[in-house]
Design a protein around this motif. Structure first.
Motif, PDB file in Angstrom:
ATOM      1  N   ARG A  47      -3.276  13.839  -1.518  1.00 15.91           N
ATOM      2  CA  ARG A  47      -2.245  13.739  -0.478  1.00 15.91           C
ATOM      3  C   ARG A  47      -2.793  14.145   0.891  1.00 15.91           C
ATOM      4  NH1 ARG A  47       3.072  15.898  -3.784  1.00 15.91           N
ATOM      5  NH2 ARG A  47       3.475  13.933  -4.864  1.00 15.91           N
ATOM      6  N   ASN A  50      -4.620  11.215   2.243  1.00 13.21           N
ATOM      7  CA  ASN A  50      -3.684  10.200   2.716  1.00 13.21           C
ATOM      8  C   ASN A  50      -2.828  10.667   3.882  1.00 13.21           C
ATOM      9  OD1 ASN A  50      -3.779   7.689   1.098  1.00 13.21           O
ATOM     10  ND2 ASN A  50      -3.636   9.163  -0.577  1.00 13.21           N
ATOM     11  N   ILE A  52      -0.530  12.693   3.835  1.00 10.43           N
ATOM     12  CA  ILE A  52       0.862  12.944   3.470  1.00 10.43           C
ATOM     13  C   ILE A  52       1.170  14.413   3.731  1.00 10.43           C
ATOM     14  CG2 ILE A  52       2.448  13.075   1.505  1.00 10.43           C
ATOM     15  CD1 ILE A  52       1.033  10.554   0.419  1.00 10.43           C
ATOM     16  N   ILE A  72      -5.047   5.420   8.399  1.00 12.60           N
ATOM     17  CA  ILE A  72      -4.323   5.027   7.187  1.00 12.60           C
ATOM     18  C   ILE A  72      -4.409   3.531   6.932  1.00 12.60           C
ATOM     19  CG2 ILE A  72      -2.709   6.929   6.879  1.00 12.60           C
ATOM     20  CD1 ILE A  72      -0.703   5.498   8.533  1.00 12.60           C
ATOM     21  N   PRO A  79      -0.809   5.713  -6.156  1.00 12.08           N
ATOM     22  CA  PRO A  79      -0.460   7.015  -6.730  1.00 12.08           C
ATOM     23  C   PRO A  79      -0.282   6.934  -8.244  1.00 12.08           C
ATOM     24  CG  PRO A  79       1.249   6.249  -5.213  1.00 12.08           C
ATOM     25  CD  PRO A  79       0.306   5.131  -5.417  1.00 12.08           C
ATOM     26  N   GLY A  83       5.751   3.177  -7.995  1.00 15.49           N
ATOM     27  CA  GLY A  83       7.049   2.516  -8.068  1.00 15.49           C
ATOM     28  C   GLY A  83       7.201   1.530  -6.945  1.00 15.49           C
ATOM     29  N   LEU A  84       8.162   0.648  -7.111  1.00 17.36           N
ATOM     30  CA  LEU A  84       8.470  -0.351  -6.095  1.00 17.36           C
ATOM     31  C   LEU A  84       9.986  -0.357  -5.932  1.00 17.36           C
ATOM     32  CD1 LEU A  84       6.190  -3.127  -7.583  1.00 17.36           C
ATOM     33  CD2 LEU A  84       5.771  -2.004  -5.410  1.00 17.36           C
ATOM     34  N   LYS A  86      13.216  -1.631  -6.688  1.00 15.76           N
ATOM     35  CA  LYS A  86      13.552  -2.406  -7.875  1.00 15.76           C
ATOM     36  C   LYS A  86      14.338  -3.667  -7.564  1.00 15.76           C
ATOM     37  CE  LYS A  86      12.905   0.870 -11.456  1.00 15.76           C
ATOM     38  NZ  LYS A  86      12.036   1.652 -10.595  1.00 15.76           N
ATOM     39  N   LEU A 100       3.266  -2.729   6.500  1.00 11.55           N
ATOM     40  CA  LEU A 100       3.283  -1.294   6.797  1.00 11.55           C
ATOM     41  C   LEU A 100       1.860  -0.759   6.929  1.00 11.55           C
ATOM     42  CD1 LEU A 100       6.050   0.466   4.692  1.00 11.55           C
ATOM     43  CD2 LEU A 100       6.070  -0.075   7.106  1.00 11.55           C
ATOM     44  N   LYS A 101       0.929  -1.394   6.231  1.00 13.28           N
ATOM     45  CA  LYS A 101      -0.468  -0.957   6.336  1.00 13.28           C
ATOM     46  C   LYS A 101      -1.155  -1.577   7.544  1.00 13.28           C
ATOM     47  CE  LYS A 101      -1.708   1.969   3.123  1.00 13.28           C
ATOM     48  NZ  LYS A 101      -2.224   3.288   3.503  1.00 13.28           N
TER      49      LYS A 101
ATOM     50  N   GLU B 212      14.534   5.689  -3.172  1.00 10.65           N
ATOM     51  CA  GLU B 212      13.098   5.698  -2.915  1.00 10.65           C
ATOM     52  C   GLU B 212      12.403   6.812  -3.692  1.00 10.65           C
ATOM     53  OE1 GLU B 212      12.937   5.886   1.315  1.00 10.65           O
ATOM     54  OE2 GLU B 212      13.030   3.709   1.504  1.00 10.65           O
ATOM     55  N   SER B 215      12.572   5.869  -7.591  1.00  8.90           N
ATOM     56  CA  SER B 215      11.683   4.769  -7.976  1.00  8.90           C
ATOM     57  C   SER B 215      10.231   5.101  -7.663  1.00  8.90           C
ATOM     58  CB  SER B 215      12.091   3.492  -7.257  1.00  8.90           C
ATOM     59  OG  SER B 215      11.730   3.566  -5.906  1.00  8.90           O
ATOM     60  N   ARG B 216      10.013   6.234  -7.023  1.00 11.65           N
ATOM     61  CA  ARG B 216       8.662   6.737  -6.728  1.00 11.65           C
ATOM     62  C   ARG B 216       7.899   5.879  -5.729  1.00 11.65           C
ATOM     63  NH1 ARG B 216       7.438  11.549 -10.019  1.00 11.65           N
ATOM     64  NH2 ARG B 216       9.159  11.567 -11.474  1.00 11.65           N
ATOM     65  N   ILE B 217       8.611   5.021  -5.032  1.00  7.53           N
ATOM     66  CA  ILE B 217       7.883   4.209  -4.061  1.00  7.53           C
ATOM     67  C   ILE B 217       7.579   5.034  -2.818  1.00  7.53           C
ATOM     68  CG2 ILE B 217       9.902   3.279  -2.854  1.00  7.53           C
ATOM     69  CD1 ILE B 217       8.285   0.666  -2.644  1.00  7.53           C
ATOM     70  N   GLU B 219       5.991   7.689  -2.225  1.00 10.61           N
ATOM     71  CA  GLU B 219       4.618   8.161  -1.981  1.00 10.61           C
ATOM     72  C   GLU B 219       3.735   7.037  -1.431  1.00 10.61           C
ATOM     73  OE1 GLU B 219       3.265  10.723  -5.011  1.00 10.61           O
ATOM     74  OE2 GLU B 219       1.388  11.171  -3.992  1.00 10.61           O
ATOM     75  N   VAL B 220       3.991   5.821  -1.912  1.00 13.88           N
ATOM     76  CA  VAL B 220       3.239   4.676  -1.389  1.00 13.88           C
ATOM     77  C   VAL B 220       3.561   4.491   0.088  1.00 13.88           C
ATOM     78  CG1 VAL B 220       2.931   2.182  -1.539  1.00 13.88           C
ATOM     79  CG2 VAL B 220       3.210   3.521  -3.622  1.00 13.88           C
ATOM     80  N   ILE B 221       4.836   4.604   0.417  1.00 17.56           N
ATOM     81  CA  ILE B 221       5.242   4.322   1.794  1.00 17.56           C
ATOM     82  C   ILE B 221       4.767   5.399   2.753  1.00 17.56           C
ATOM     83  CG2 ILE B 221       7.232   3.999   3.307  1.00 17.56           C
ATOM     84  CD1 ILE B 221       8.478   2.402   1.191  1.00 17.56           C
ATOM     85  N   ILE B 222       4.874   6.673   2.335  1.00 21.01           N
ATOM     86  CA  ILE B 222       4.435   7.690   3.282  1.00 21.01           C
ATOM     87  C   ILE B 222       2.921   7.831   3.327  1.00 21.01           C
ATOM     88  CG2 ILE B 222       6.588   8.995   3.277  1.00 21.01           C
ATOM     89  CD1 ILE B 222       5.248  10.990   1.463  1.00 21.01           C
ATOM     90  N   SER B 223       2.220   7.033   2.524  1.00 21.72           N
ATOM     91  CA  SER B 223       0.784   6.951   2.781  1.00 21.72           C
ATOM     92  C   SER B 223       0.509   5.916   3.873  1.00 21.72           C
ATOM     93  CB  SER B 223       0.011   6.613   1.498  1.00 21.72           C
ATOM     94  OG  SER B 223       0.257   5.294   1.103  1.00 21.72           O
ATOM     95  N   SER B 224       1.561   5.185   4.286  1.00 21.59           N
ATOM     96  CA  SER B 224       1.421   4.221   5.384  1.00 21.59           C
ATOM     97  C   SER B 224       2.110   4.674   6.665  1.00 21.59           C
ATOM     98  CB  SER B 224       2.010   2.866   4.993  1.00 21.59           C
ATOM     99  OG  SER B 224       1.423   2.376   3.833  1.00 21.59           O
ATOM    100  N   VAL B 225       3.252   5.367   6.524  1.00 24.80           N
ATOM    101  CA  VAL B 225       3.986   5.819   7.708  1.00 24.80           C
ATOM    102  C   VAL B 225       4.321   7.296   7.550  1.00 24.80           C
ATOM    103  CG1 VAL B 225       5.037   3.570   8.058  1.00 24.80           C
ATOM    104  CG2 VAL B 225       6.251   5.269   6.730  1.00 24.80           C
ATOM    105  N   LEU B 426       8.789  14.680  -2.070  1.00 19.24           N
ATOM    106  CA  LEU B 426       7.640  14.759  -2.980  1.00 19.24           C
ATOM    107  C   LEU B 426       7.849  15.791  -4.085  1.00 19.24           C
ATOM    108  CD1 LEU B 426       4.770  14.468  -0.383  1.00 19.24           C
ATOM    109  CD2 LEU B 426       5.518  12.749  -2.014  1.00 19.24           C
TER     110      LEU B 426
END
Lengths: 305, 445
Positions: A47, A50, A52, A72, A79, A83-84, A86, A100-101, B212, B215-217, B219-225, B426
């Motif tokens: 983290r 990244n 975070i 970034i 991770p 998750g995505l 849904k 976003l990237k 969010e 669904s655990r998404i 962590e993915v998003i806050i690695s971008s923003v 988190l």
């Protein structure tokens, strides 16, 4: 050349020490294994990489300078708990995450087409994520991680949720990305894949780094004078001077070939072992046993506790 | 900056495209219209059941003097029949039995016997008719005794309706006709709408954050923003969803209103009644004329209300209140893993909102009182309470103070909740205590 490093990074949560002066250095174009038992501090370190969370002290370096917010876009992170959205459609979601990237919508679309074809999932584009199986979702997530062609990739347990066939596809893709110049930090409990993929490892336990080095060297370092021998002839492992001097770990005698696994004591040498053995049997093969990463892991962590 | 726009866009489009959003948006004006018109419609619907009321008149005062109305027939019956009918009213051919005892003129009481519950309409009709007969007799008696010519007309002419104009004097001594009633209605509507908006969309923010996290998404998003960007993007995106819905309701409402106006002969109908009334004499017209005045008056008073100010303030307090509360809702959503845990943390958020609504009720009755004043200045209750006061006119300094405090508070609140949010999203596992959430505020990012 070093792409990424941390210097004496520490982090404390409330009363719990998550990282204590951890320094790692990752060479460009290599796969770096970040190992450690559960709760050792790996996720915290990831983290921090990244951005975070920020470290309490110490510094993080990227491409020869301090890590910046804009980096970034050059990092891709998968991770462990993934998750995505849904209820969002697969294609739309992948486009969103790509943007976003920092990718433009058009570039993201172009890259996505290539990946979706490569993984043979083009038909899923307009499906909602919740309609996909777990393995399918993992594929989509993997694509979203690597879509923006990051220079540094961080995979936390990338194979979980994949069947052996898909795990193999992902392994090939990871190796291909390495070949194309990407640097990969790889965190897993699957030691076989560490042996297979990692050039270098660091082991973290109880917030401290306790082992660091190239995978081969580490395994060499932890070998313990054990040899696998196959031979011809009669050999009684109980009743002779060999069993007094050496530690016989296993012994098999059957028609096709006889096998012996043996360890010599410290202070002795392999030549001495051969000399002693040739008096009794005819040696066909003589191999030094290099410990598996699994054995190294268990040994080192146990020593540390 | 570009990324926060992406987040706002996603939060907005995914919600606006949802079926539930479209259905609610279309249905709400219909429901509101139904709520406004249906009771009136039902009330106006005539009770079309024809009922026969048997009358036993022991006093002999009313014989033949109770006129049939459209759906109610009065049939006078002799004592013998009354005694039979009384035994078994349910199986008789009468709906009810009106009993006027010989002692009526002393007791002033009649009885209505029926097998079922007597409708309120029928009861008041009977009452009116009997009162009418008695009053007429009394009047005739007075006229006979005093022998004053045209006494009846003279007494009718004494009936008077008084109008009260409430005049509000502005700073420059400029006097304006104000309407307390309109102020109350507008204050209530606007205050209540802010209340609804904060609740509906604040909860939506909380659920979005929880989705969010679950669904655990996240962590993915806050690695971008940055987490703060994600939180603000969500809050702003959902604010636009709310404003869109509000705008659509206004458009639909105006459309339905003008459509129904052309379908129902509302205005001409009133005119007809007036014409009919004009032909009749006396008290009836006197009673209607002030009502007509009242309609005119309402229209002219609606014109005196400063609508640009009202709508401007509405949008300001709408957004200010929403930002303040939704950031708290976001913090709650980040701190918990499951909906069931929300209750404990929701209480401190919902209490001031509910308190606001209660204070609003008293504020529209007494908009200048100390309670209305203080609660319209305190930021947590000001969006709702101030909105209820504005139709009555609020001094500029009070409005400015309230707005400044609201902005300052939401900035501080967004900063604080951003810290909770950042850590909360988190954290998985056990439900945090208040103490732990307090500690999260101290964490370095």
């Amino acid at each position: 050349m070093e792409l990424f490093s941390t210097k004496e990074v520490s982090k404390t949560y409330a009363s719990q020490q998550a990282l204590t002066k951890v320094s790692i250095s990752v060479e460009e174009g290599t796969i770096f294994g970040l190992l450690g038992p559960n709760g050792a501090g790996k996720t915290t370190l990831i983290r921090i990489i990244n951005q975070i969370t920020a470290p309490d002290s110490g510094s993080v370096w990227f491409d020869g300078r301090l890590l910046k917010t804009s980096d970034i876009s050059q990092i891709g992170y998968l991770p462990e708990e993934r998750g995505l959205y849904k209820k969002m459609k697969v294609g739309e979601q992948a486009l969103y995450l790509g943007q976003l990237k920092g990718l433009s919508r058009r570039d993201a679309m172009k890259e996505l087409k290539i990946w979706f074809e490569k993984f043979e999932i083009t038909a899923w584009w307009d499906k909602k994520v919740m309609e996909l199986s777990k393995g399918m979702q993992q594929k989509v997530q993997f694509i979203c991680t690597v879509l923006h062609k990051p220079r540094l990739l961080i995979f936390d347990e990338p194979f979980s949720g994949f069947d052996p066939i898909n795990a193999d596809i992902v392994t090939r893709e990871i190796l291909q990305m390495k070949k194309d110049g990407a640097t990969i930090i790889f965190s897993t409990h699957n030691m076989e894949s560490v042996e297979q993929l990692c050039d270098h490892i660091a082991l973290i336990d109880k917030s401290k780094k306790i082992l660091d080095g190239p995978t081969k060297q580490i395994r060499e370092k932890y070998k313990s004078n054990i040899y696998d021998i196959s031979y011809r002839g009669e050999f009684d492992s109980d009743n002779n001077n060999i069993s007094l001097k050496y530690n016989i770990l296993s012994h098999q005698q059957n028609g096709n070939g006889n096998k012996l696994s043996i360890q010599y004591p410290d202070g002795s040498t392999s030549s001495e072992l051969i000399r002693d053995l040739v008096n009794h049997v005819e040696i066909i093969s003589f191999n030094e046993v290099i410990p598996s990463m699994n054995e190294v892991f268990i040994k080192v962590v146990k020593q540390n506790s | 900056m570009h990324k926060i726009l992406l987040i706002i866009q996603r939060e907005y489009t995914t919600r606006v495209q949802k079926k539930s959003f479209i259905i609610l948006t279309l249905l709400m004006p219909v429901l509101m219209a139904a709520m406004m018109f249906l009771p009136g419609y039902f009330m106006s619907m005539d009770d079309e059941q024809i009922r026969t009321v048997a009358v036993y008149d022991g006093s002999s005062v009313f014989l033949g003097r109770l006129e049939n109305s459209e759906f109610t027939k009065y049939k006078f019956i002799p004592k013998e029949e009354y005694q039979i009918a009384k035994q078994d009213i349910k199986n008789s051919s009468y709906y009810a039995l009106l009993v006027i005892e010989p002692t009526f003129l002393i007791t002033k009481t009649v009885q209505v016997i029926s097998g079922s519950n007597i409708p309120w309409d029928l009861k008041s009709q009977i009452q009116d008719k009997i009162q009418g007969v008695i009053e007429k007799d009394k009047m005739a008696e007075v006229v006979r005794q005093t022998a004053i010519p045209d006494l009846e007309q003279k007494i009718a002419a004494t009936k008077t309706h008084i109008n009260i104009d409430t005049i509000k004097v502005g700073i420059g001594g400029e006097a304006k006709k104000s309407s307390t009633e309109i102020g109350m209605v507008l204050g209530y509507i606007f205050g209540f709408m802010i209340y609804l908006f904060i609740f509906i969309y604040g909860t939506m923010v909380m659920q979005g954050v929880m989705e969010e996290k679950q669904s655990r998404i996240v962590e993915v998003i806050i690695s971008s923003v940055r987490p703060f960007q994600l939180m603000m993007g969500k809050i702003v995106g959902i604010a636009f969803v709310g404003l869109t819905q509000f705008a659509l309701w206004v458009i639909l409402g105006v459309a339905i209103f003008s459509a129904s106006k052309s379908f129902y002969p509302g205005a001409s109908h009133v005119q007809q009644i007036q014409n009919v009334m004009a032909q009749n004499q006396g008290a009836a017209q006197q009673a209607v004329a002030p009502q007509m005045d009242k309609v005119q008056e309402i229209f002219s008073m609606v014109d005196t209300i400063n609508f640009p100010l009202l709508i401007g303030c509405f949008i300001f307090f709408f957004i200010g209140g929403y930002l303040l509360y939704s950031s708290m809702f976001a913090a709650v959503g980040s701190a918990i893993d499951a909906q069931e845990d929300a209750q404990q943390f929701m209480l401190p958020i919902t209490l001031p909102i509910i308190l606001s609504i209660m204070v609003m009720m008293s504020a529209i009755k007494n908009p200048e009182g100390p309670i209305a004043f203080w609660f319209s200045i305190i930021p947590f209750t000001s969006p709702i309470v101030m909105m209820a006061r504005i139709p009555f006119g609020v001094p500029v300094w009070q409005l400015a103070l309230s707005m400044v405090l609201l902005v300052a508070t939401f900035v501080a609140m967004v900063w604080l909740t951003g810290k909770i949010y950042r850590t909360g999203i988190l954290m998985y596992g056990k439900k945090p205590s208040w103490k732990e959430i307090g500690k999260w505020l101290m964490y370095k990012s």
